[in-house]
Design an enzyme around this catalytic site. Structure first.
Site, short mmCIF file in Angstrom:
data_model
loop_
_atom_site.label_atom_id
_atom_site.label_comp_id
_atom_site.label_asym_id
_atom_site.label_seq_id
_atom_site.Cartn_x
_atom_site.Cartn_y
_atom_site.Cartn_z
N HIS A 290 42.31 45.21 30.53
CA HIS A 290 40.87 45.46 30.67
C HIS A 290 40.38 46.79 30.06
O HIS A 290 39.44 46.81 29.27
CB HIS A 290 40.49 45.50 32.16
CG HIS A 290 40.93 44.31 32.94
ND1 HIS A 290 40.22 43.15 32.99
CD2 HIS A 290 42.02 44.11 33.73
CE1 HIS A 290 40.81 42.28 33.77
NE2 HIS A 290 41.92 42.83 34.24
C1 BDR Z 1 39.93 47.17 36.54
O1 BDR Z 1 40.58 47.29 37.80
C2 BDR Z 1 41.71 48.11 37.69
O2 BDR Z 1 42.77 47.61 38.46
C3 BDR Z 1 42.04 48.18 36.22
O3 BDR Z 1 42.66 49.42 35.91
C4 BDR Z 1 40.70 48.04 35.56
O4 BDR Z 1 40.06 49.28 35.42
C5 BDR Z 1 39.87 45.70 36.17
O5 BDR Z 1 39.09 45.01 37.10
#
Ligand code: BDR
Ligand code: CA
Length: 318
Positions: free
Chosen positions: A244
């Site tokens: 992400h």
């Molecule tokens: C986001 O949630 C976190 O666990 C990841 O690092 C990312 O920023 C994705 O939903």
């Protein structure tokens, strides 16, 4: 080259570490400061991980520790996804630098006020530090070019059926930032679920032939396993590893590989089923002025190219 000055606010986190890899691999960016969020793990762990990972990739920059908890809510962490250490239980270097003597908000303020041109903030965790900064020092807003945030979603969530993790953990902070008037780019789940690497590509990482690429592949392997366990997963999760946070940097370096549009976005603070949901006025019928540029899609092949290139570049320098 005209570099883009950036400050990075993150909560490493496996994909945060991959985001740092891309940020520090590219000459287009000049990273002025890194600040840490309480998000995927406690603030002590995310700060340690930031120092450890930056030590490992041999990048020295001021790292300032952020606030220890969300503005109002009790902190929720994501060790189930990122592991107890937060970096997929892969061991990176023992930090050879310390966190700054300045708290994150002071360091952010000073960096912005003294910058020669407006600075882009890249945020890949909950928005607690940034909200606090904007409330305490609204005069810094003209010094911020934009905030590139990984968080939220037009549709769906990964913490609940409707809320994405970074928005869910500190919805009040997210709402303050959405309302701040500062230009925002939102890389929500809509686009980050399209910016994945496949298991085959993960295997290809190992053929890059550097110890760094091996460690990245180990971390990804851990992530593949844990992402599959999340209750609110999208179809295909088993084969697709979503990195992400990388999009929050990639969309600055290669905006042409992303598509998006301007919308009015608010964050749900009260909902019984929807707390932390980013409510995007998708049909543009509210009459409210758009406040966020929401990314919808990405050219995945070009995204993967950027990612591999970054792992290769950093791997060669170590
Ligand atoms: C986001 O949630 C976190 O666990 C990841 O690092 C990312 O920023 C994705 O939903
Ligand atoms: Ca993150």
């Amino acid at each position: 080259m005209n570099q883009i000055p950036v400050m990075i606010d993150c909560d490493p986190g496996i994909d945060d570490a991959m985001m740092l890899t891309l940020a520090f691999a590219r000459e287009e960016l000049n990273v002025l400061l890194v600040t840490t969020e309480a998000g995927n793990l406690t603030i002590d762990k995310t700060t340690y991980n930031t120092l450890s990972f930056l030590t490992h990739i041999n990048k020295r920059v001021e790292v300032a520790k952020g606030l220890p908890q969300p503005l109002l809510r009790k902190q929720e962490v994501a060790e189930n996804i990122h592991g107890e250490s937060g970096l997929g239980n892969v061991t990176w270097s023992e930090p050879t630098m310390e966190a700054s003597a300045r708290p994150a908000i002071v360091a952010m303020y000073d960096t912005l006020i003294n910058a020669a041109e407006p600075v882009t903030i890249v945020a890949t965790g909950p928005l607690t530090n940034i909200a606090a900064l904007l409330v305490a020092h609204p005069e810094v807003k003209p010094c911020i070019k934009q905030i590139s945030w990984m968080g939220g979603a037009v549709v769906g969530g990964n913490m609940s059926a409707t809320a994405e993790f970074n928005a869910y953990v500190d919805p009040h902070a997210a709402e303050l930032v959405m309302r701040s008037g500062v230009p925002i780019i939102m890389s929500g789940l809509d686009v980050t679920h399209k910016a994945y690497i496949t298991r085959d590509e993960m295997t290809r990482l190992r053929t890059l032939g550097t110890p760094f690429a091996e460690k990245v592949a180990d971390m990804m392997q851990f992530y593949t396993f844990t992402q599959r366990q999340t209750p609110f997963h999208a179809p295909g999760f088993a084969e697709q590893i979503r990195i992400h946070d990388v999009s929050a940097i990639a969309c600055l370096i290669a905006p042409h590989i992303y598509d998006g549009d301007d919308y009015f976005v608010e964050v749900e603070l009260e909902g019984r089923l929807t707390q932390g949901a980013t409510i995007v006025d998708y049909t543009k019928q509210s009459g409210n002025e758009p406040n966020v540029y929401v990314l919808h899609s990405v050219n995945r092949a070009a995204f993967i190219e950027l990612f591999f290139d970054a792992v290769t570049t950093i791997g060669k320098t170590l």
